[in-house]
Design a protein around this motif. Structure first.
Motif, PDB file in Angstrom:
ATOM      1  N   GLU B 272       1.061  -0.658  -0.083  1.00 42.62           N
ATOM      2  CA  GLU B 272       0.017  -0.121  -0.434  1.00 42.62           C
ATOM      3  C   GLU B 272       0.946   1.449   0.042  1.00 42.62           C
ATOM      4  OE1 GLU B 272      -4.338  -1.649   1.833  1.00 42.62           O
ATOM      5  OE2 GLU B 272      -3.253  -0.280   3.215  1.00 42.62           O
ATOM      6  N   GLU B 290      -8.354   6.577  -3.536  1.00 45.51           N
ATOM      7  CA  GLU B 290      -9.355   4.956  -2.345  1.00 45.51           C
ATOM      8  C   GLU B 290      -9.286   3.822  -3.206  1.00 45.51           C
ATOM      9  OE1 GLU B 290     -11.149   8.510  -4.466  1.00 45.51           O
ATOM     10  OE2 GLU B 290      -9.357   8.677  -3.533  1.00 45.51           O
ATOM     11  N   ALA B 293      -7.409   0.825  -1.489  1.00 47.71           N
ATOM     12  CA  ALA B 293      -8.448  -0.438  -0.091  1.00 47.71           C
ATOM     13  C   ALA B 293      -8.610  -1.369  -0.384  1.00 47.71           C
ATOM     14  CB  ALA B 293      -9.077   0.247   0.883  1.00 47.71           C
ATOM     15  N   ARG B 296      -6.310  -3.613  -1.372  1.00 44.29           N
ATOM     16  CA  ARG B 296      -5.680  -4.292   0.164  1.00 44.29           C
ATOM     17  C   ARG B 296      -6.570  -5.962  -0.607  1.00 44.29           C
ATOM     18  NH1 ARG B 296      -6.583  -2.601   5.522  1.00 44.29           N
ATOM     19  NH2 ARG B 296      -4.955  -1.259   5.327  1.00 44.29           N
TER      20      ARG B 296
ATOM     21  N   THR C  54     -17.912   5.487   5.390  1.00 42.07           N
ATOM     22  CA  THR C  54     -17.094   5.878   4.152  1.00 42.07           C
ATOM     23  C   THR C  54     -17.836   4.202   3.465  1.00 42.07           C
ATOM     24  OG1 THR C  54     -15.316   3.814   4.903  1.00 42.07           O
ATOM     25  CG2 THR C  54     -14.417   5.750   4.699  1.00 42.07           C
ATOM     26  N   GLU C  56     -16.834   1.207   2.596  1.00 46.39           N
ATOM     27  CA  GLU C  56     -16.346  -0.157   3.548  1.00 46.39           C
ATOM     28  C   GLU C  56     -16.804  -0.266   4.896  1.00 46.39           C
ATOM     29  OE1 GLU C  56     -13.751   1.256   0.640  1.00 46.39           O
ATOM     30  OE2 GLU C  56     -13.316   1.635   2.430  1.00 46.39           O
ATOM     31  N   ASN C  58     -16.449   1.528   7.175  1.00 46.64           N
ATOM     32  CA  ASN C  58     -15.554   2.737   8.198  1.00 46.64           C
ATOM     33  C   ASN C  58     -16.526   4.048   8.765  1.00 46.64           C
ATOM     34  OD1 ASN C  58     -13.577   1.044   8.780  1.00 46.64           O
ATOM     35  ND2 ASN C  58     -12.600   1.288   7.144  1.00 46.64           N
ATOM     36  N   SER C 245     -13.351  -6.952  -4.531  1.00 45.41           N
ATOM     37  CA  SER C 245     -12.565  -6.139  -4.369  1.00 45.41           C
ATOM     38  C   SER C 245     -11.926  -5.579  -6.212  1.00 45.41           C
ATOM     39  CB  SER C 245     -10.755  -6.411  -4.107  1.00 45.41           C
ATOM     40  OG  SER C 245     -11.570  -6.647  -2.704  1.00 45.41           O
TER      41      SER C 245
END
Lengths: 286, 327, 427
Positions: B272, B290, B293, B296, C54, C56, C58, C245
């Protein structure tokens, strides 16, 4: 030796025996509409080698599964050594002195041969979570188990492999290990599901001698086998199942000549030869 | 020099509290998955129990140490929720139940109906004052350059890695005992173990609960680390990252989860860092900050696949004892 | 997360028809942020809580609307955010006009003050004014339930078929669902502009290709290496993470609609009002299920599939090419998943994690109906769909998923083989 005891017993399905260790009554197991097992009455004489034969799908393995708690029949009851066992869980059965092996050997591959043996020992205090970390509390039972395991490994000629992973053994050795491991539970009777399956002919003789040795040591042996030479050679008594029912029982020669038995095998296109049998539901239980 | 900083940063993350939390949860998961063969996809629910046990107890006026114990008790309840319906069934049912119940617990905790009890999406903050108050390390910064921690982080790191060590030793002791032998036997073939007179269900439940307790402890540490607890810290993805750590390190080995957690966090933060560096310096033009993530999690997913395919025994495992290989 | 799937199904039959008032933006200073004014019929709504997080999940910040209904949340970095109005904090009698629009995902550009509009409605409308039971609502929710059930059923059938022949629970099934939806979106509203019908067919073809590729490129080689089931499950988990993802990276974090069927007027059919697209979804799903049933019962391939599912060794020894059957089942499973995804995308929107969100419901449907059976999951899905939707009459929509879970757990405790499954073993 034991044949003498059975000499006076009539060769007919469900016949009573002088000193039965296992008595089965009205056990019925169906899958959907299919009757897999429907045994009215069956007795297995103490201290004998009793063979269970029958064509594919006769319900032999299903009967074994029911008797040892690995399957649950819809109806019926059975007693072992005077204890009623129906409704018991599989893990409770060995406590009554009844132990089984499997058609497809279940060696614990990534445990050593010795660990396989020790795991089967009874009453090992270190097997309880509380106390597992206190070695002194379980050293005695562990040592006793180890001695017993060493004796058994010697009997079955596996001493050399004690520290090998069970997964590295040959097919025949795995069968031997499974048998030796079952004996670690100090049983009064052992149910063997096709002990000769996948074993080369040379080793079969050795296995037969071991099985006879178990009987001569006072154990009751109840086994499923397809190799008729083996069955005829070592059995004191033979029980034949077809379509879930016991259709014939008696001394080996008598059962072999029974027209009902011949019919059952002919009707199933199966012959009396060794067949790599797999009952249809066996696969699903794995 | 920037690359060196990224590297040092990655090292810092690999020995930091995050990695320790993963290692501790991983030691628990390894007991369940690596040794007992249980497909627990709800480890994050144990962590949630630990985190909320701690924070809610403090919120109610109790001491933090009591809260950690409450969290562990809650983890036992979660183990029952997972185990009672599913442990008697095929292995994959446990996977379905754990992933579902784990997610449901999170959704319930964040629901507005239960907000009076759980504080909903807000969660709790600033409940770990006691932990930092008993820090014996004098204030200051320890380390060199980028590779340094303030005293309070160092204190947490020491405590967390000590717990990892203790948990690992506990698992080591258990695996060398007859109890561990039965548990490993169950992993190999539970019917065989059952046929030898062992109450397989009980052993599985014990392994699940014990691993869950370690997960709960990890969750408490996670909460103490950030001084904040929210339901959305406990997404299913965390469980999968812990799986990646355990398998990377070597499932079914004592040291595996620790090595795996460190290696995973190193790989994640190093890659990262490099990506961010590339984006900032304009070398990488097709990605936004952005997107990092998402990348990851792509790495985690890919790592899981590639590890199982090419190195199932992980970093610490012996090739011949590859846990995931069929025998 | 589950709420998103279950809840959004409600949107086509919203019964609160009070038009909402457009809201003016709140004043903004430099930097970016999100803001808005909460109003119902010109009346400001204060004290309502708004959460920003967010994609995700969070949390970023929360705020409460002021006396004039205005609220704003400054944001440190631009990007995608989820803005949620906590419906429970609205004053009594005020609800969201569309209960699924309480959570909006928005893209905030640098320096932009993004205005968020939450459409509010008066709860004391015609539908809920009378206390208790409302037949119209029951019928309407039942139709929603059937639609949800059909869509879930199509997906669950795919999962169960794959499990039946491979004994593998595919945790990446949700990503196969998303794949179909995104593939159709690319051809409908993305790179190409086909009508959805055509784009959907392309999406299904691509789904089939994906199923083929996964089996040939990943799972068959792994089976050859005798990889254990446990390891394979871990692989599907990794695959799920990777694909999801990847979608997030390429498709983006925001939900996107198909170009067609976005808005529709409801049609009256006696006691029930329903949008044509709802009817269409139910019909297409039902036809697909019937087609698969026909394939299984009446074709050689179907017979072979059932034989392999029943007993692989027996099937192999009677001359069935097991590997070929497994390949076909992967293709079929992926197509069913993709179709489910497209139908779901029509009901709500296309989103990178829509399949993953649906996965737990799929699992529940499969377990309730019977894992490994072909029709059980459909039955389970219909049952769940109706129960989930109708339960909202009496229970908070937040708890819809609890019923799905409860069904799953009760089923495992009392009848683990599912409604149509055969008992496999007793432990």
């Amino acid at each position: 030796m034991s044949t003498d005891v059975l000499a006076a017993v009539a060769a007919e399905p469900g016949v009573p025996k002088p000193n039965p260790i296992l008595v089965v009554d009205d056990v019925r197991r169906t899958f959907g509409g299919l009757v897999a097992v429907d045994v009215r009455h069956l007795e297995v004489e103490r201290g004998t080698i009793t063979s269970l034969i029958g064509p594919n799908g006769a319900g032999k393995t299903t009967l074994f599964n029911c008797l040892t708690g690995f399957d649950r029949p819809q109806a019926g009851y059975w007693a072992f050594d005077g204890h009623r066992l129906e409704g018991r869980f599989a893990y409770q059965i060995p406590r009554y002195g009844l132990v089984r092996t499997f058609q497809l050997t279940k060696a614990l591959d990534r445990l050593t041969v010795m660990e396989n043996m020790l795991l089967a020992s009874r009453g090992n205090r270190g097997e309880r979570l509380l106390g597992a970390l206190l070695r002194p509390s379980w050293r005695h039972t562990e040592d006793a188990a180890r001695q017993r395991a060493e004796r058994l490994l010697e009997t079955f000629e596996l001493t050399r492999m004690g520290h090998d992973l069970a997964g590295t053994l040959s097919g025949g050795q795995r069968k031997l290990l499974e048998m030796a491991r079952a004996l670690m539970t100090e049983p009064a009777a052992i149910l063997l599901d096709e002990p000769m399956a996948g074993v080369n002919p040379r080793l079969r003789q050795t296995l037969c001698e071991h099985i006879e040795g178990l009987r001569d040591g006072g154990l009751t042996v109840f086994l499923i086998e397809h190799d008729m030479d083996v069955v005829m050679g070592i059995s004191d008594w033979v029980v034949c199942m077809a379509e879930g029912n016991v259709i014939s029982e008696g001394p080996p020669a008598v059962v072999r000549a029974d027209p009902a038995v011949v019919d059952a095998y002919l009707g199933s296109h199966d012959g009396l030869a060794p067949v790599d049998e797999r009952e249809s539901h066996e696969d699903e239980t794995s | 020099m920037d690359v060196l900083n990224v590297f040092l940063d990655a090292i810092r993350v690999a020995i930091g509290p995050q990695a320790a939390v993963f290692a501790l949860a991983g030691v628990g998961l390894n007991l369940q998955f690596g040794y007992a063969g249980l497909l627990n996809f709800g480890q994050v629910a144990f962590m949630l129990a630990g985190a909320y046990g701690a924070s809610m107890t403090v919120d109610a006026g109790g001491p933090l140490w009591l809260g950690i114990l409450v969290g562990m008790a809650a983890a036992l309840v979660v183990a029952m929720l997972f185990g009672l319906p599913a442990l008697r069934l095929r292995a994959d049912y446990l996977a379905i139940v754990t992933i579902s119940v784990g997610e449901i617990i999170r959704l319930l905790v964040r629901s507005s109906t239960l907000e009076p009890v759980t504080n909903g999406v807000f969660g709790y903050r600033d409940f770990a004052a006691w932990f930092y108050a008993i820090n014996p390390i004098p204030a200051g910064r320890y380390g060199v350059g980028n590779l340094a921690f303030p005293a309070r982080t160092l204190w947490l790191i020491v405590v967390a890695w000590t717990l990892v060590l203790l948990a690992s030793l506990l698992v080591l002791g258990l695996m060398r005992s007859p109890w561990g032998r039965v548990v490993r036997g169950i992993r190999e073939d539970e019917d065989a173990v059952r046929s030898l007179g062992k109450n397989v269900f009980m052993y599985k439940l014990q392994a699940l609960a014990l691993g869950g307790l370690m997960g709960a402890l990890a969750g408490s540490l996670r909460a103490i680390d950030s001084q904040a607890v929210r339901p959305d810290f406990f997404l299913t993805i965390t469980t999968f990252m812990i799986y990646a750590a355990v398998i990377l390190g070597g499932a079914g080995t004592i040291i595996g989860p620790t090595i795996g957690a460190m290696a995973l966090w190193f790989v994640i933060s190093f890659s990262e860092g490099l990506l961010r560096l590339g984006i900032e310096s304009g070398v990488i033009e097709f990605l936004d900050p952005e997107d990092v993530a998402a990348i990851r999690f792509m790495i985690v997913g890919l790592a899981l696949i590639l590890l199982v395919v090419f190195r199932p025994q992980g970093l610490a495992g012996k090739p011949e004892a590859g846990l995931l290989d069929e025998h | 997360m589950l709420l998103g799937v279950a809840g959004s199904v409600l949107c086509a039959s919203t019964l609160w028809t009070v038009p909402a008032t457009p809201q003016e933006p709140a004043p903004s200073d430099s930097g970016q942020g999100v803001s808005g004014v909460l109003r119902l019929d010109e009346e400001p709504v204060d004290g309502a809580r708004i959460e920003v997080e967010t994609p995700e999940g969070n949390p970023v910040d929360t705020t409460t609307s002021a006396g004039d209904g205005a609220w704003s949340v400054p944001l440190v970095t631009p990007g995608a955010y989820v803005v949620r109005l906590d419906e429970a904090t609205l004053p009594d009698g005020v609800v969201l006009a569309d209960s699924t629009k309480g959570s909006l995902t928005v893209e905030v550009r640098p320096g932009q003050d993004r205005v968020i509009i939450f459409q509010l409605a008066d709860e004391s409308g015609p539908t809920t004014s009378e206390e208790g039971f409302d037949w119209r609502r029951l019928v309407s929710l039942s139709v929603d339930g059937v639609r949800l059930g059909i869509v879930l059923g199509v997906m669950a059938m795919g999962l169960s078929l794959i499990f039946g022949v491979t004994r593998l629970i595919n945790f990446a099934h949700g990503e196969l669902v998303t794949f179909g939806a995104i593939a159709a979106w690319v051809f409908n509203a993305g790179a190409f502009r086909f009508p959805l019908f055509l784009a959907g067919i392309v999406g299904l073809l691509l789904s089939a290709a994906l199923g083929w590729g996964l089996e040939r490129g990943l799972f068959r080689p792994l089976r050859r290496r005798r990889t254990s089931t446990v390891a394979l499950i871990v692989v599907t988990i990794g695959l799920s993470e990777f694909l999801r993802s990847f979608y997030q990276l390429t498709f983006g974090p925001l939900p996107e609609p198909y170009r067609d069927y976005a808005l529709q007027r409801e049609i009256d059919l006696g006691p029930l009002t329903v949008t044509p697209k709802s009817l269409g979804i139910i019909c297409i799903g039902a036809v697909a299920i019937v087609l698969v049933a026909f394939l299984l019962q009446r074709t050689r391939l179907g017979t072979a599939m059932r034989a392999v599912a029943d007993n692989k060794d027996l099937a192999a020894s009677s001359g069935i090419d097991v590997q070929r059957v497994i390949l076909h089942v992967w293709i079929l499973g992926a197509v069913l998943a993709g179709l489910g995804g497209i139908l779901l995308g029509v009901t709500q929107k296309v989103e990178f994690d829509m399949g993953f969100k649906a996965l737990l419901l799929i699992f529940a449907a499969v377990v309730v109906g019977g894992l490994g059976t072909a029709y059980g999951p459909v039955l389970g899905a219909l049952l769940l769909g109706v129960v989930i939707q109708v339960s909202t009459i009496w229970f908070d929509t937040e708890f819809k998923f609890v019923f799905a879970l409860l069904a799953l757990i009760l089923m495992l405790v009392f009848r683990p083989q599912g409604i149509l499954g055969r008992r496999e073993r007793v432990g």
